[in-house]
Design a protein around this motif. Structure first.
Motif, PDB file in Angstrom:
ATOM      1  N   LEU A 230       3.988  -1.346  -5.619  1.00 17.79           N
ATOM      2  CA  LEU A 230       2.784  -0.692  -6.120  1.00 17.79           C
ATOM      3  C   LEU A 230       2.603   0.711  -5.548  1.00 17.79           C
ATOM      4  O   LEU A 230       2.032   1.590  -6.213  1.00 17.79           O
ATOM      5  CB  LEU A 230       1.556  -1.545  -5.791  1.00 17.79           C
ATOM      6  CG  LEU A 230       1.444  -2.891  -6.537  1.00 17.79           C
ATOM      7  CD1 LEU A 230       0.264  -3.696  -6.011  1.00 17.79           C
ATOM      8  CD2 LEU A 230       1.297  -2.657  -8.040  1.00 17.79           C
ATOM      9  N   SER A 231       3.079   0.926  -4.342  1.00 18.48           N
ATOM     10  CA  SER A 231       2.918   2.242  -3.705  1.00 18.48           C
ATOM     11  C   SER A 231       4.116   3.155  -3.934  1.00 18.48           C
ATOM     12  O   SER A 231       4.135   4.284  -3.425  1.00 18.48           O
ATOM     13  CB  SER A 231       2.711   2.061  -2.194  1.00 18.48           C
ATOM     14  OG  SER A 231       3.854   1.453  -1.596  1.00 18.48           O
TER      15      SER A 231
ATOM     16  N   THR B 165      11.098   0.966   8.237  1.00 21.51           N
ATOM     17  CA  THR B 165       9.799   0.402   8.607  1.00 21.51           C
ATOM     18  C   THR B 165       9.371  -0.695   7.638  1.00 21.51           C
ATOM     19  O   THR B 165       8.888  -1.759   8.048  1.00 21.51           O
ATOM     20  CB  THR B 165       8.741   1.516   8.645  1.00 21.51           C
ATOM     21  OG1 THR B 165       9.171   2.563   9.525  1.00 21.51           O
ATOM     22  CG2 THR B 165       7.406   0.979   9.124  1.00 21.51           C
ATOM     23  N   VAL B 166       9.538  -0.436   6.350  1.00 23.67           N
ATOM     24  CA  VAL B 166       9.194  -1.451   5.349  1.00 23.67           C
ATOM     25  C   VAL B 166      10.067  -2.687   5.521  1.00 23.67           C
ATOM     26  O   VAL B 166       9.592  -3.829   5.405  1.00 23.67           O
ATOM     27  CB  VAL B 166       9.354  -0.869   3.931  1.00 23.67           C
ATOM     28  CG1 VAL B 166       9.202  -1.957   2.875  1.00 23.67           C
ATOM     29  CG2 VAL B 166       8.328   0.232   3.694  1.00 23.67           C
TER      30      VAL B 166
ATOM     31  N   ALA C 115       2.862   3.371   5.352  1.00 25.26           N
ATOM     32  CA  ALA C 115       1.548   2.920   5.822  1.00 25.26           C
ATOM     33  C   ALA C 115       0.986   1.754   5.018  1.00 25.26           C
ATOM     34  O   ALA C 115       0.418   0.820   5.614  1.00 25.26           O
ATOM     35  CB  ALA C 115       0.564   4.095   5.818  1.00 25.26           C
ATOM     36  N   PRO C 116       1.081   1.725   3.673  1.00 21.82           N
ATOM     37  CA  PRO C 116       0.536   0.558   2.956  1.00 21.82           C
ATOM     38  C   PRO C 116       1.158  -0.758   3.392  1.00 21.82           C
ATOM     39  O   PRO C 116       0.449  -1.768   3.554  1.00 21.82           O
ATOM     40  CB  PRO C 116       0.863   0.876   1.489  1.00 21.82           C
ATOM     41  CG  PRO C 116       0.962   2.351   1.434  1.00 21.82           C
ATOM     42  CD  PRO C 116       1.554   2.763   2.742  1.00 21.82           C
ATOM     43  N   VAL C 117       2.464  -0.758   3.601  1.00 16.13           N
ATOM     44  CA  VAL C 117       3.132  -1.981   4.035  1.00 16.13           C
ATOM     45  C   VAL C 117       2.786  -2.291   5.485  1.00 16.13           C
ATOM     46  O   VAL C 117       2.669  -3.459   5.868  1.00 16.13           O
ATOM     47  CB  VAL C 117       4.655  -1.863   3.835  1.00 16.13           C
ATOM     48  CG1 VAL C 117       5.358  -3.151   4.235  1.00 16.13           C
ATOM     49  CG2 VAL C 117       4.981  -1.532   2.389  1.00 16.13           C
ATOM     50  N   LEU C 118       2.599  -1.274   6.298  1.00 15.96           N
ATOM     51  CA  LEU C 118       2.203  -1.500   7.690  1.00 15.96           C
ATOM     52  C   LEU C 118       0.818  -2.139   7.760  1.00 15.96           C
ATOM     53  O   LEU C 118       0.594  -3.066   8.545  1.00 15.96           O
ATOM     54  CB  LEU C 118       2.213  -0.174   8.456  1.00 15.96           C
ATOM     55  CG  LEU C 118       3.573   0.397   8.848  1.00 15.96           C
ATOM     56  CD1 LEU C 118       3.409   1.770   9.471  1.00 15.96           C
ATOM     57  CD2 LEU C 118       4.286  -0.542   9.822  1.00 15.96           C
ATOM     58  N   VAL C 119      -0.109  -1.646   6.951  1.00 12.75           N
ATOM     59  CA  VAL C 119      -1.454  -2.227   6.922  1.00 12.75           C
ATOM     60  C   VAL C 119      -1.393  -3.672   6.430  1.00 12.75           C
ATOM     61  O   VAL C 119      -2.060  -4.566   6.981  1.00 12.75           O
ATOM     62  CB  VAL C 119      -2.375  -1.380   6.037  1.00 12.75           C
ATOM     63  CG1 VAL C 119      -3.731  -2.064   5.856  1.00 12.75           C
ATOM     64  CG2 VAL C 119      -2.558   0.008   6.630  1.00 12.75           C
TER      65      VAL C 119
END
Length: 256
Positions: A230-231, A100-101, A187-191
């Motif tokens: 960062l995540s 996903t990333v 999710a952080p990269v998706l956002v």
């Protein structure tokens, strides 16, 4: 045979080795293709000898026929493969997160050999799976595997009927949780990707002459990897906590 071990003792050792050896074929880190088979077999034999005094009372008596012996051995091997497959299936959460990333950062075309899947995959996916395997041993989560092997003889006792439906339900639930966790980890990269693409589209509408693609592609990679870096600490912490919960399913059999 009698001066060294009785027939019942050899039978018990064979049953334990059948389950433990099958689990060792599937465990993350130990059951990989790059681990020499002799190492895996030696480790399975050593663990079988250690567990013998602990679980010998839960094993059935020596059957009187060859067919009965073969049936018990096959049953234990299938149980071991099922346990190992469930523990390995949860590792796909990291693979899902990596894929996903990679899609969000335009790096899905960067393929590399994934030693944990024995097939090509994205670089980020291979990195996350190696990170997850390292965290399993660095946080002593592999100790839960040993406790889970003992607990499996209470949870899935050889003397009780083998309920395949429970295995199927547990396997389906594990794969479902792994996929959901993989999306949550990414999710952080998706956002970021959603916000970045919306901003790029807005710039393209406001300034039609501006070559948005040539400016957005490198920014997407740089900023996306920055958000991913960062995540990364949170990703590793959340994954290892959830993985320990999966391993505790079998450990709970020892306490119940």
């Amino acid at each position: 045979m009698e001066p060294w071990a009785t027939a019942d003792q050899v039978w018990q050792g064979a049953l334990i080795f059948g389950r433990i050896g099958a689990v060792m074929l599937m465990l993350p880190g130990v059951g990989e293709s790059y681990v020499p088979p002799r190492i895996r077999l030696s480790l399975a034999l050593l663990i079988s000898l250690v567990l013998w005094p602990v679980v010998a009372g839960a094993l059935p008596a020596l059957p009187s026929t060859l067919g009965g012996m073969a049936g018990w051995i096959i049953r234990e091997v299938l149980v071991g493969l099922a346990i190992g497959a469930i523990l390995r299936a949860f590792m796909t959460a990291l693979s899902t997160a990596g894929e996903t990333v990679s899609l969000q950062t335009a790096l899905s075309f960067a393929q590399t050999a994934n030693p944990l899947q024995a097939q090509p995959g994205t670089t980020i996916s291979a990195f996350l799976m190696l990170l997850g395997t390292t965290l399993i041993f660095a946080t002593n989560t592999h100790h839960l595997f040993l406790a889970g092997l003992v607990g499996s003889y209470d949870l899935i006792a050889p003397a009780r009927p083998l309920i395949a439906g429970d295995f199927v339900s547990l396997a389906v639930g594990t794969v479902n949780d792994a996929f959901l966790l993989g999306i949550q980890l990414a999710a952080p990269v998706l956002v970021f990707g959603l916000i970045f693409n919306l901003a790029s589209g807005l710039v393209a509408r406001v300034m039609p002459q501006f070559q948005v693609f040539f400016a957005a592609a490198p920014l997407s990679i740089i900023l996306g990897l920055s958000v991913f870096a960062l995540s990364l600490g949170v990703v590793g912490t959340v994954f290892i906590d959830r993985y320990r919960a999966v391993a505790n399913v079998f450990v709970g059999g020892a306490g119940g």
